[in-house]
Design an enzyme around this catalytic site. Structure first.
Site, PDB file in Angstrom:
ATOM      1  CG  PHE A  51      -1.612   1.208   1.455  1.00 47.74           C
ATOM      2  CD1 PHE A  51      -2.865   1.221   0.598  1.00 47.74           C
ATOM      3  CD2 PHE A  51      -1.431   2.571   1.538  1.00 47.74           C
ATOM      4  CE1 PHE A  51      -3.668   2.639   0.151  1.00 47.74           C
ATOM      5  CE2 PHE A  51      -2.611   4.070   2.137  1.00 47.74           C
ATOM      6  CZ  PHE A  51      -3.914   3.547   0.779  1.00 47.74           C
TER       7      PHE A  51
ATOM      8  CG  ASP B 129       5.151   3.829   1.824  1.00 47.70           C
ATOM      9  OD1 ASP B 129       5.560   4.460   2.954  1.00 47.70           O
ATOM     10  OD2 ASP B 129       4.631   3.732   1.089  1.00 47.70           O
TER      11      ASP B 129
ATOM     12  CE  LYS C 242      -0.934   7.009   6.723  1.00 45.10           C
ATOM     13  NZ  LYS C 242      -0.868   6.037   5.864  1.00 45.10           N
TER      14      LYS C 242
HETATM   15  C1  LIG Z   1      -0.855   5.346   4.182  1.00 42.45           C
HETATM   16  C2  LIG Z   1       0.323   5.662   3.864  1.00 42.45           C
HETATM   17  C3  LIG Z   1       0.401   5.479   2.546  1.00 42.45           C
HETATM   18  C4  LIG Z   1      -0.292   7.156   1.799  1.00 42.45           C
HETATM   19  O1  LIG Z   1      -0.840   8.380   2.224  1.00 42.45           O
HETATM   20  P1  LIG Z   1      -1.586   9.557   2.209  1.00 42.45           P
HETATM   21  O2  LIG Z   1      -1.299  10.423   3.092  1.00 42.45           O
HETATM   22  O3  LIG Z   1      -2.910   8.745   2.997  1.00 42.45           O
HETATM   23  O4  LIG Z   1      -1.564   8.988   0.768  1.00 42.45           O
HETATM   24  C5  LIG Z   1       1.509   4.996   1.397  1.00 42.45           C
HETATM   25  N1  LIG Z   1       2.120   4.106   2.103  1.00 42.45           N
HETATM   26  C6  LIG Z   1       1.825   3.892   3.631  1.00 42.45           C
HETATM   27  C7  LIG Z   1       2.900   2.647   4.069  1.00 42.45           C
HETATM   28  C8  LIG Z   1       1.177   4.000   4.217  1.00 42.45           C
HETATM   29  O5  LIG Z   1       0.437   3.657   5.176  1.00 42.45           O
END
Ligand SMILES: *Cc1c(COP(=O)(O)O)cnc(C)c1O
Length: 411
Positions: free
Chosen positions: A146, A231, A260
């Site tokens: 994700f 990520d 985040k």
């Molecule tokens: C939440 C998340 C995203 C996307 O972040 P947004 O601010 O919602 O665009 C990307 N990668 C990971 C691992 C996430 O948990």
């Protein structure tokens, strides 16, 4: 029906249903206030926030230091755009570089934008440094990933719901199984510019790869001149018991994506960090964001990182994880298939034949504990890192009761 104060809970929910896109399926609770680990609904009921906005609210709600940093900055200067310099952006970048051991930072707003930034950087680096033929660069990603919701990103998702009827998608991505270093080695070609991966798959269901995985993929990437881009939008900034989850195994990746919790729970702040020779591929005009790196974002980001150190979030996260894991295991609930995770990022997997994770979350809501399922069978626990032992104990009691009630109603 224009004044929210005259609407009851059902009416508020109905209005959202009428006027908003139905791209979420929220629990039926209408929140109006937050303080620390607690939030209140419009009827005055109090709930423990055990999700913290998917780790975005690690500092808790309404943290006085975050609020002060934000308000002080708003009163001075809000959003001038990057057409001009500001005093504070360099300080934010310096702080993030020092924290991560990276050379350069590129600020964005949402996580997905920072991932897009990483993709652009990796491809340009591939053409200009690795000499990949024009338009041939490929990026390896993992099944169950994700990385956000843009069309490029969902284009390389393995989740049918994220993709269905949103194509045509951008090419240039190769999917391999998660947690399998040999699959990475086998998938690399001379056109591969980067491997993009989460140290723990959050949305994928709190999937922890085998020990040694990051070290192995780092060695493989180094041997093949492939950028290792992590990520850490969800796992970073103390969520898993280290400032960054990769610190369990490696000194640093080639690229790092944050989001985040970087926004202190009040503002969208994200960043892509990397080595100087990679970031150098961006020249004026090649990338940007109207709001990215604005002084409010910078002020909040700086304070979020300071707070993480001053309040020892990494150590807290480890302790929270130990207490929660121990408590959940001690429940010996026949509904629980597995407890997994690292630090304060924990997945409780429910036996599919026993109950849906959603049912557990709905039941927990009635007991004053707010959680969110990820996929059908996993309940995610990611409380604010300021939570106390006794608050965790209380949460464990609610979880015990909820599981018992669901088990009883079903036999
Ligand atoms: C939440 C998340 C995203 C996307 O972040 P947004 O601010 O919602 O665009 C990307 N990668 C990971 C691992 C996430 O948990």
């Amino acid at each position: 029906m224009t004044d929210a104060h005259h609407l009851n809970v059902d009416q508020i929910i109905a209005r959202e249903g009428q006027y908003l896109a139905h791209n979420y399926h929220p629990l039926p609770v209408v929140l109006t206030r937050g303080e620390g680990v607690w939030v209140w609904d419009v009827e005055g009921n109090k709930y423990l926030d055990f999700l913290s906005a998917y780790s975005a609210v690690s500092a808790g709600h309404h943290h006085p230091r975050i609020l002060k940093a934000m308000v002080d900055q708003v009163e001075k200067l809000g959003v001038p755009s990057r057409a001009f310099y500001t005093e504070i952006l360099g300080e934010f970048a310096e702080k993030l570089c020092a924290l991560s051991g990276m050379d350069r930072m590129l600020p964005m707003n949402t996580g997905a934008e920072a991932v897009e930034t990483a993709i652009k950087a990796a491809r340009r680096w591939g053409y200009r440094h690795k000499k990949i033929a024009a338009n041939q660069a490929r990026i390896i990603v993992c099944e169950g990933n994700f990385h956000g919701r843009t069309t490029t990103i969902v284009g390389f998702s393995s989740e049918p719901d994220y993709r269905a009827d949103f194509g045509p998608f951008a090419g240039g991505f190769d999917l391999i199984p998660y947690g399998d270093a040999r699959a990475l080695e086998a998938a690399i070609t001379p056109e591969t510019c980067a491997f993009l991966v989460e140290p723990i798959q959050g949305e994928g269901g709190i999937i922890v790869p085998p020990e040694g995985y990051l070290k192995q993929v780092q060695d493989i990437c180094a041997r093949h001149n492939v950028l290792l881009i992590l990520d850490e939008i969800q796992t970073g900034l103390a969520r898993t018991g280290r400032d960054f989850c990769y610190q369990y195994e490696i000194d640093r990746p080639d690229g790092l994506i944050l989001g985040k919790a970087l926004g202190g729970g009040v503002y969208p702040v994200s960043a892509f960090l990397t080595r100087a020779d990679v970031m150098e591929v961006f020249n004026p005009g090649s990338h940007g964001s109207t709001f990215g790196g604005n002084p409010i974002a910078a002020a909040i980001g700086i304070e979020a990182v300071r707070l993480m150190h001053d309040e020892e979030f990494s150590q807290k996260s480890t302790k929270i994880g130990e207490q929660l894991t121990k408590g959940l295991s001690a429940l010996q609930s026949p509904l629980i298939k597995e407890i997994r995770g690292k630090g304060a990022l924990i997945g409780m997997e429910i036996y599919a034949h026993e109950a849906r994770a959603r049912t557990v979350c709905e039941r927990l809501k009635t007991k004053g504990l707010l959680c969110k399922e990820t996929h059908e069978t996993t309940v995610r626990f990611a409380p604010p890192l300021i939570i106390t032992d006794s608050e965790i104990e209380w949460a464990l009691e609610q979880i015990a009761d909820a599981l018992q009630e669901i088990g009883a109603s079903h036999t």
